[in-house]
Design a protein around this motif. Sequence first.
Motif, mmCIF file in Angstrom:
data_model
loop_
_atom_site.group_PDB
_atom_site.id
_atom_site.type_symbol
_atom_site.label_atom_id
_atom_site.label_comp_id
_atom_site.label_asym_id
_atom_site.label_seq_id
_atom_site.Cartn_x
_atom_site.Cartn_y
_atom_site.Cartn_z
ATOM 1 N N CYS A 166 32.122 -13.316 -43.095
ATOM 2 C CA CYS A 166 30.875 -12.697 -43.578
ATOM 3 C C CYS A 166 31.131 -11.298 -44.149
ATOM 4 O O CYS A 166 31.616 -10.413 -43.455
ATOM 5 C CB CYS A 166 29.857 -12.611 -42.439
ATOM 6 S SG CYS A 166 28.336 -11.822 -42.996
ATOM 7 N N CYS A 183 22.014 -10.184 -42.912
ATOM 8 C CA CYS A 183 22.366 -11.390 -43.679
ATOM 9 C C CYS A 183 21.692 -11.370 -45.043
ATOM 10 O O CYS A 183 20.485 -11.180 -45.157
ATOM 11 C CB CYS A 183 21.959 -12.642 -42.901
ATOM 12 S SG CYS A 183 22.253 -14.164 -43.834
ATOM 13 N N MET A 184 22.505 -11.569 -46.070
ATOM 14 C CA MET A 184 21.944 -11.582 -47.429
ATOM 15 C C MET A 184 21.911 -12.992 -47.996
ATOM 16 O O MET A 184 21.715 -13.185 -49.195
ATOM 17 C CB MET A 184 22.723 -10.631 -48.325
ATOM 18 C CG MET A 184 24.206 -10.909 -48.349
ATOM 19 S SD MET A 184 25.074 -9.679 -49.318
ATOM 20 C CE MET A 184 26.735 -10.346 -49.290
ATOM 21 N N HIS A 185 22.169 -13.988 -47.138
ATOM 22 C CA HIS A 185 22.034 -15.398 -47.506
ATOM 23 C C HIS A 185 22.902 -15.768 -48.710
ATOM 24 O O HIS A 185 22.481 -16.498 -49.596
ATOM 25 C CB HIS A 185 20.557 -15.757 -47.729
ATOM 26 C CG HIS A 185 19.748 -15.570 -46.478
ATOM 27 N ND1 HIS A 185 19.606 -16.542 -45.518
ATOM 28 C CD2 HIS A 185 19.104 -14.460 -45.994
ATOM 29 C CE1 HIS A 185 18.888 -16.073 -44.512
ATOM 30 N NE2 HIS A 185 18.567 -14.811 -44.775
ATOM 31 N N CYS A 186 24.122 -15.237 -48.692
ATOM 32 C CA CYS A 186 25.044 -15.537 -49.787
ATOM 33 C C CYS A 186 25.595 -16.957 -49.695
ATOM 34 O O CYS A 186 26.064 -17.508 -50.685
ATOM 35 C CB CYS A 186 26.204 -14.542 -49.786
ATOM 36 S SG CYS A 186 27.284 -14.727 -48.346
ATOM 37 N N GLY A 187 25.574 -17.529 -48.492
ATOM 38 C CA GLY A 187 26.021 -18.917 -48.329
ATOM 39 C C GLY A 187 27.514 -19.090 -48.083
ATOM 40 O O GLY A 187 27.982 -20.208 -47.861
ATOM 41 N N VAL A 204 29.173 -8.918 -44.865
ATOM 42 C CA VAL A 204 28.351 -7.794 -44.350
ATOM 43 C C VAL A 204 28.326 -7.775 -42.813
ATOM 44 O O VAL A 204 27.525 -7.074 -42.210
ATOM 45 C CB VAL A 204 26.917 -7.867 -44.910
ATOM 46 C CG1 VAL A 204 26.906 -7.609 -46.402
ATOM 47 C CG2 VAL A 204 26.251 -9.201 -44.595
ATOM 48 N N CYS A 236 29.402 -18.449 -45.557
ATOM 49 C CA CYS A 236 29.719 -18.999 -44.239
ATOM 50 C C CYS A 236 29.446 -20.500 -44.147
ATOM 51 O O CYS A 236 30.097 -21.206 -43.378
ATOM 52 C CB CYS A 236 28.927 -18.263 -43.167
ATOM 53 S SG CYS A 236 27.149 -18.286 -43.480
HETATM 54 S S1 SF4 Z 1 28.284 -15.082 -45.002
HETATM 55 FE FE1 SF4 Z 1 26.570 -16.163 -44.026
HETATM 56 S S2 SF4 Z 1 25.823 -14.721 -42.466
HETATM 57 FE FE2 SF4 Z 1 27.075 -13.549 -43.889
HETATM 58 S S3 SF4 Z 1 25.645 -12.743 -45.391
HETATM 59 FE FE3 SF4 Z 1 26.440 -14.676 -46.203
HETATM 60 S S4 SF4 Z 1 24.938 -16.210 -45.537
HETATM 61 FE FE4 SF4 Z 1 24.596 -14.389 -44.277
#
Ligand code: SF4
Length: 144
Positions: free
Chosen positions: A130, A89-93, A132, A95
């Motif tokens: 997601c 998880c790269m915490h892209c947000g 990744v 999701c």
């Molecule tokens: S989509 Fe959600 S689970 Fe996937 S990398 Fe981004 S924050 Fe993490």
Amino acid sequence: MSTHEYSRIVSLNFSPETSGQPMMYNLAKLFDLTFSILQANINPRQEGHLILELSGTPERYQQGVAYLQEHGIKVTPVANQISRNEESCMHCGLCTALCPSKALLVNPETRLVDFDHDKCIACNRCVVVCPVHAMQVEVNQSTW
Ligand code: SF4
Ligand code: SF4
């Protein structure tokens, strides 16, 4: 909450034979459990799939789950179905915008995405979106 201190989100799978029976009514009547349906689907072969939150005492909850299983309904605790690979998880947000139950939320203090298993209703949206593949579906029924 004193008499309904125990609450779990579970996924139920019904066969065509059981989908017409008043299982939910019986669950409330026989075991004094309350429930709220979070998601409901029925496919063309009349197999049903429900996600619901069941609340009651721990003992009644176990009895209610056993009752459903005795009647051919597959019961899976939802908290066990979705997990996050913390290393990926790269915490892209991404999701968090799709999560209907707010199980995935940006923590305003850390700016990291927190994942709360207990709120997850296993809708799979995060798994699909997601980039990744950090959100994963598990098949694990060990913890009640
Ligand atoms: S989509 Fe959600 S689970 Fe996937 S990398 Fe981004 S924050 Fe993490
Ligand atoms: S499967 Fe993902 S998007 Fe769906 S409720 Fe659970 S955490 Fe949220």
